[in-house]
Scaffold this active site. Structure first.
Site, mmCIF file in Angstrom:
data_model
loop_
_atom_site.group_PDB
_atom_site.id
_atom_site.type_symbol
_atom_site.label_atom_id
_atom_site.label_comp_id
_atom_site.label_asym_id
_atom_site.label_seq_id
_atom_site.Cartn_x
_atom_site.Cartn_y
_atom_site.Cartn_z
ATOM 1 N N ASP A 175 -6.428 -58.707 -5.177
ATOM 2 C CA ASP A 175 -7.630 -59.252 -6.258
ATOM 3 C C ASP A 175 -8.125 -58.184 -7.208
ATOM 4 O OD1 ASP A 175 -8.621 -61.619 -6.600
ATOM 5 O OD2 ASP A 175 -10.382 -61.427 -5.739
ATOM 6 N N ASP A 234 -10.409 -67.140 -2.601
ATOM 7 C CA ASP A 234 -11.569 -66.788 -2.196
ATOM 8 C C ASP A 234 -12.838 -67.503 -1.431
ATOM 9 O OD1 ASP A 234 -11.292 -64.842 -4.436
ATOM 10 O OD2 ASP A 234 -12.042 -65.933 -6.083
#
Length: 454
Positions: free
Chosen positions: A286, A339
């Site tokens: 990420d 997420d």
């Protein structure tokens, strides 16, 4: 030359400052730039543009507003008046509040279903052992058909596979590729929605859920599944056709949540070691594709893909989103599937661990890991607002909170080794009593042989 008029132009590829300079040189009193999407963000200058001499206002319009203004210009041969103003944005984005509730609620529901399925499998196993079925001895505790336990290698491979897929999205992003992603998302959404609906409805329609029919290419399928499947297919197809409509985000979120919940129920983290490797790799992934990729691709690859650049869409379909209804700038608040899904796998593991050890909420790990996930996601939105809307990698904040909480609690309670390697609490095996009832002790059997020989 434009004598005192306001220019209406497409965003295009050139810089905002270049557009403004050309408009001013042509005699325009202002310039309106139609964005390529419905979302708005601040127009910024390049780092090397330190000496600008622009004296006209430059305003960025969302795509729908720009198209409406263009329609007015086309319909009216006379001029159209434009009034410029800068509305105040709300301090708290209500869309982000609902998106937070949606993400945390998805993790809670998926964790409960995963733990419930594991307990049902263990209960069925113990029932078979009590009845003397020796074949059930080969079944591992908590296992069930259709469940996939990931390992360290597959967790590490996540970074490679996900990175390759992200680059492919970035390079091939176009209208036809978005259509391909929509098809893939619909297939996954249909499977997820069907699985969730069958699991819920089977509580009331037990006979339909327990009766099966053989279907070519699909094998044995329950009557309940056959009844639910057409609805799921029609639901996904209608979303795909009307996904540009204002309220299509509701159907997209339903399909996305169903898909996430199903994946968390099927794919499982067997222990904290695998969960830590998975989240650590996702953490680096990420950060790299949101921040570091700017130096290699001149823009954030993750943000460009999420926005659906070079397409007429508001982004890729693999997102949960809610419109900013009270924000004059419009647009959507979004969160990626990863997420929710990746931390959700670890939170679901914590709940299965608690149920296997018959721990209370306070003495277990689920409540604290779920709270840590919610806190990390909340801090993500706080950082998003503090950074003036610039995209933030959510896992940058979620992973330290979630893993740190689990490891700290495990170390404090003396169960970290169990969590890390075994993935289930220490418990006394009750199967020995069942086995002893199934066959007599060796000593008694020998005594009987002696009596028969005499």
């Amino acid at each position: 030359m434009v004598s005192g008029g306001v220019l209406l132009v497409e965003r295009g590829k050139c810089k905002f400052t270049k557009k403004a300079k050309l408009a001013e040189a042509a005699g325009a009193s202002g310039i309106l730039i139609i964005n390529s999407g419905t979302e708005l963000y601040k127009m910024v200058c390049e780092k090397n543009e330190t000496e600008l001499d622009i004296h006209i206002p430059a305003v960025l319009l969302p795509k729908d507003a720009g198209q409406a203004l263009r329609s007015l210009l086309t319909a009216n041969t006379s001029s159209v008046g434009v009034q410029l103003y800068s509305p105040d944005r709300p301090v708290v984005d209500t869309a982000e509040v609902f998106l937070w509730l949606m993400a945390v609620g998805t993790v809670l529901c998926a964790s409960y279903w995963s733990a419930w399925s594991a307990r049902e499998a263990v209960t069925e196993q113990e029932k078979l052992l009590k009845d003397g079925h020796e074949v059930s001895l080969t079944v591992e505790g908590g296992g069930s058909s259709g469940i996939v336990d990931i390992n360290v290698i597959s967790a590490m491979m996540f970074v490679v596979v996900a990175s390759c897929f992200l680059i492919m999205l970035y390079k091939l992003m176009s209208a036809w590729f978005i259509d391909l992603l929509v098809v893939i998302f619909c297939i996954g959404g249909v499977e997820g929605l069907q699985t969730c609906l069958v699991a819920i409805l089977s509580r009331w329609f037990t006979s339909a859920a327990g009766s099966f029919v053989k279907v070519p290419f699909f094998g044995a399928i329950s009557y309940l599944t056959m009844a639910v499947s057409p609805f799921c297919v029609v639901f996904a197809v209608l979303w795909a056709i009307y996904r540009q409509f204002p309220y299509a985000w509701i159907a997209q979120d339903i399909l996305g949540i169903a898909l996430i919940v199903t994946v968390i129920q099927i794919v499982r983290v067997p222990n904290l070691k695998v969960g830590s490797v998975l989240l650590s790799c996702a953490f680096l992934y990420d950060i790299f594709w949101v921040f570091v990729s700017k130096s290699l691709f001149h823009e954030s690859v993750m943000i460009a893909v999420a926005r659906g650049d070079n397409t007429d869409e508001d982004g890729v379909p693999m997102l949960l989103k809610i419109p900013r209804m009270f924000d004059p700038w419009g647009g959507y608040s979004i969160i990626g599937f990863g997420d929710i899904l990746l931390p959700g796998l670890v939170v679901a593991f914590a709940m299965r661990y608690d149920w296997a050890g018959k721990k209370s909420l306070r003495c277990g790990y689920f409540l604290w890991s779920a709270s840590a996930y919610g806190t990390g996601l909340l801090i993500t939105y706080v950082a998003l607002n503090l950074m003036d809307g610039h995209g933030q990698p959510a896992l940058l904040y979620i992973v330290p909170f979630t893993l740190g909480t689990l490891m700290s609690l495990g170390w404090k309670r003396g169960e970290l080794r169990n969590l890390w390697f075994k993935g289930e609490p220490e418990r006394v095996c009750t199967h020995q009593g069942y086995l002893q009832m199934a066959k007599p002790p060796p000593a008694a059997a020998a005594h009987d042989d002696e009596d028969s020989s005499s």
